[in-house]
Design an enzyme around this catalytic site. Sequence first.
Site, short mmCIF file in Angstrom:
data_model
loop_
_atom_site.label_atom_id
_atom_site.label_comp_id
_atom_site.label_asym_id
_atom_site.label_seq_id
_atom_site.Cartn_x
_atom_site.Cartn_y
_atom_site.Cartn_z
CB CYS A 183 -0.92 0.03 1.22
SG CYS A 183 -1.68 -1.55 1.62
CB CYS A 186 -0.77 4.00 -4.11
SG CYS A 186 -0.49 3.06 -5.61
CG HIS A 187 -2.61 4.71 -0.04
ND1 HIS A 187 -3.74 5.43 -0.36
CD2 HIS A 187 -2.81 3.47 -0.54
CE1 HIS A 187 -4.59 4.64 -1.01
NE2 HIS A 187 -4.05 3.44 -1.14
CG MET A 224 -8.27 0.35 -3.69
SD MET A 224 -6.90 0.63 -2.57
CE MET A 224 -7.14 -0.75 -1.45
CG HIS A 467 3.87 7.82 -11.02
ND1 HIS A 467 3.91 7.35 -9.73
CD2 HIS A 467 3.77 6.73 -11.81
CE1 HIS A 467 3.85 6.03 -9.74
NE2 HIS A 467 3.76 5.62 -10.99
CG HIS A 509 0.73 4.95 -15.10
ND1 HIS A 509 1.57 4.04 -15.72
CD2 HIS A 509 1.03 4.89 -13.78
CE1 HIS A 509 2.33 3.46 -14.79
NE2 HIS A 509 2.02 3.96 -13.61
FE1 DHE Z 1 5.67 1.23 -11.15
C1 DHE Z 1 7.87 2.58 -13.41
C2 DHE Z 1 6.24 3.80 -9.06
C3 DHE Z 1 3.03 0.20 -9.25
C4 DHE Z 1 5.61 -1.68 -12.84
N1 DHE Z 1 6.82 2.89 -11.23
C5 DHE Z 1 7.66 3.28 -12.26
C6 DHE Z 1 8.30 4.51 -11.91
C7 DHE Z 1 7.84 4.85 -10.67
C8 DHE Z 1 6.91 3.83 -10.25
C9 DHE Z 1 8.23 6.05 -9.87
C10 DHE Z 1 9.28 5.28 -12.77
C11 DHE Z 1 10.69 4.79 -12.52
C12 DHE Z 1 11.71 5.48 -13.40
O1 DHE Z 1 11.46 5.64 -14.60
O2 DHE Z 1 12.75 5.85 -12.88
N2 DHE Z 1 4.74 1.91 -9.46
C13 DHE Z 1 5.17 2.96 -8.75
C14 DHE Z 1 4.33 3.14 -7.60
O3 DHE Z 1 4.50 3.97 -6.67
C15 DHE Z 1 3.19 2.23 -7.74
C16 DHE Z 1 1.97 3.04 -8.20
C17 DHE Z 1 2.74 1.52 -6.47
C18 DHE Z 1 3.79 0.67 -5.83
O4 DHE Z 1 3.57 0.28 -4.68
O5 DHE Z 1 4.82 0.38 -6.43
C19 DHE Z 1 3.66 1.35 -8.87
N3 DHE Z 1 4.48 -0.46 -11.07
C20 DHE Z 1 3.48 -0.68 -10.22
C21 DHE Z 1 2.90 -1.97 -10.42
O6 DHE Z 1 1.93 -2.48 -9.77
C22 DHE Z 1 3.62 -2.62 -11.54
C23 DHE Z 1 2.68 -2.85 -12.72
C24 DHE Z 1 4.23 -3.96 -11.15
C25 DHE Z 1 5.10 -3.88 -9.94
O7 DHE Z 1 6.30 -3.90 -10.14
O8 DHE Z 1 4.62 -3.76 -8.84
C26 DHE Z 1 4.65 -1.54 -11.86
N4 DHE Z 1 6.56 0.58 -12.83
C27 DHE Z 1 6.43 -0.67 -13.34
C28 DHE Z 1 7.27 -0.79 -14.50
C29 DHE Z 1 7.90 0.45 -14.69
C30 DHE Z 1 7.45 1.28 -13.61
C31 DHE Z 1 7.37 -2.02 -15.38
C32 DHE Z 1 8.89 0.84 -15.78
C33 DHE Z 1 8.19 1.17 -17.05
C34 DHE Z 1 9.16 1.54 -18.13
O9 DHE Z 1 8.96 1.08 -19.27
O10 DHE Z 1 10.09 2.30 -17.87
#
Ligand code: DHE
Length: 677
Positions: A183, A186-187, A224, A467, A509
Amino acid sequence: MMKKGVFLFALALALTFALGGCRRSAPPAAVEAAPPSPQAVAAAFQKGGCGACHIIPGIPTAIGTIGPDLSRMGEAATTILTAKSYTGKAKTVAAFVRESILEPDVFLSTQCPGGICPKGLMTPALAKSLSDQELNGIVRYLASLPGKSLTAPAQAVTTTVMTAPTLSDAEFASIKQIFFDRCAGCHGTLRKGATGPALTPDKTQPKGTAALAAIIFHGTPRGMPDWGKQGVLTQAQAETMARFLQNEPPVPPEMSLAQMKETWKVFAAPDKRPVAPQHTRDWEDFFAVTLRDAGQVAIIDGDTFEVLNKVDTGYAVHISRMSATGRYVYVIGRDGRATIIDLWLAKPDKVAEVKTCYDARSIESSKYKGPEGDFSDKYAIIGCYWPPHFVILDGLTLEPFKIVSTRSYTYDTEEYHPEPRVAAIVASHFKPEWIVNVKETGQVWLVNYTDPKAPSIKMLEAERFLHDGGWDATRRYFLVAANQANKVAVIDAQESKLIALVETPKTPHPGRGANWVDPQYGPVWSTAHLGEGALVAIGTDPAGHPGQAWKVVRTIPLPGGGSLFVKSHPNSPWIWVDHSLNSDEKIQRTICVVEKADPTKTARCWEVADYGRAVHFEYNREGTQVWVSVWGRADQPGKTGEIVIYDDESLKEVARVPNLVTPTGKFNVYNTVKDLY
Ligand code: DHE
């Protein structure tokens, strides 16, 4: 129109816990003659937790926006009853309201945020906690809207419930960890809100345990996750989490350089590594693939699709980024553990690791080579969620040597924020600089690493909450989503300034976005959205197309919201988009392509598998094949996940890489080095 679906979804859960057994059937039951007192009706709404999801006039705490606004419930019911689309049994407004509470899926309102309320969003179980009298009071009141209003009593009810429910020490310890893992992203660890709303006791206590547990279990259309339905949390855990959230959040510890160094391991020192690749494979076409729930990154050969190694990394690796030469893959786990993988080894493997935070999402390398020096593969940077800081490390060994806190003041109100987390980081190609996006304060920091022990930082004011984002095709402009503000901020990396804030549909996003040339508007960058089924194109060519620059020039409708990623390649005719977080099971595994030559609509949409969610795309180096992840469940053998590879010209399936554990992000070496997307 009003929702039948959602209204008492909060209410439903309440009853699940209370009176698990007794079931009422829906319609007939007439509303009794003697109206209950306003106090009793307000108390019933409070008991059912209805206000967590709905706006209800006269109930001060009923300001939820997960389900429809109920301010005109009676009027809306009258309209629905005469519509051909209504197939329920109700003949009167009161019967309709009652049916919507007890059998919420009979009629699904179109008034949920993002459109039609998903089935199951409101659970009939909520109504079980209410006595007949309480239920009748609620029905009578809602059926009378608009026109009536409960007065004073609701206030009294509110004040009596504003105390935090208790948890045992064991419950507290285990749920704290679950909150951190599931959690906090996001929160926020301190629950001040970002991608998700704030969950501090002043916000959570008025909602109450039942309503909070319902949201946690069933999710919301605004993104959510439905943790209960996904099997991640049990009903009991959802309820414990709901109680936890009504207490003050515990503050996690800080982390010093000395503590980081205790975790630092070098498995192969730079002088013990090969001076040339120990294999003949085309390592620039390797893919680093996150196997989320396995705590591993798979290195897969882009030519043969062979899994060359599954490297143990941090927990739930978030992203991989390449060093400037492409030889090294930098990987960051959600638990803050960073790993560096050497692709030149006979069997690609990790050569160093370190933990610089308890919670992290971003990592990047130094990419600048020019008059100010050659920084290729020299430094790495890790962006942390907790503690809120970034760390600069040696690029070959991951030895951490500089910590910079991001705690500071919000860009607009200049208020101190204790937890400004580091979101996306990208390396400039023009200057020895990283672009560091500080989520909660809405600032973009341009961090110059020429003298990394004393980095100079230019702080740009942008928007909240920053983000993810990527470069335009020229790599001069960086576009980053400020997802809660429904905006994309544009940074000119050459001039070191913010040049635009572009209004978008709900909750952009982009991942890193997708660059392509629109037949009418020239070079554009695209993002999809979590909150709306829309793919937009933003003009990125101020010199050639000044009228279109930094404006949404196109909005292409998608089957639904919940999109996480888009992708394209200069050699591809398509833009690919997923819907991974859509609440509909079919849509969440549906991907679509939009044709660059005819970008007015999706050209094709299809389901990638018969289970799981389709998430994230990556091209091979030539841009001729596209890899899509099927994100399954680690505990379901045969359905843990796989990668589906498509021919980009024909859109026909070429191969599957089966039996991978929850594959998510995929990063092709060449494309990631060159920032091709
Ligand atoms: Fe991500 C990128 C944060 C949930 C998979 N994610 C990013 C980035 C951030 C971020 C800040 C950019 C990084 C960068 O470019 O330097 N993501 C978060 C969260 O805070 C969030 C919403 C909730 C969490 O608890 O993490 C979250 N993200 C997810 C997922 O649920 C995903 C689908 C699977 C997982 O890993 O938990 C997920 N995030 C990804 C992926 C990228 C990403 C695959 C990179 C995408 C790209 O092509 O660069």
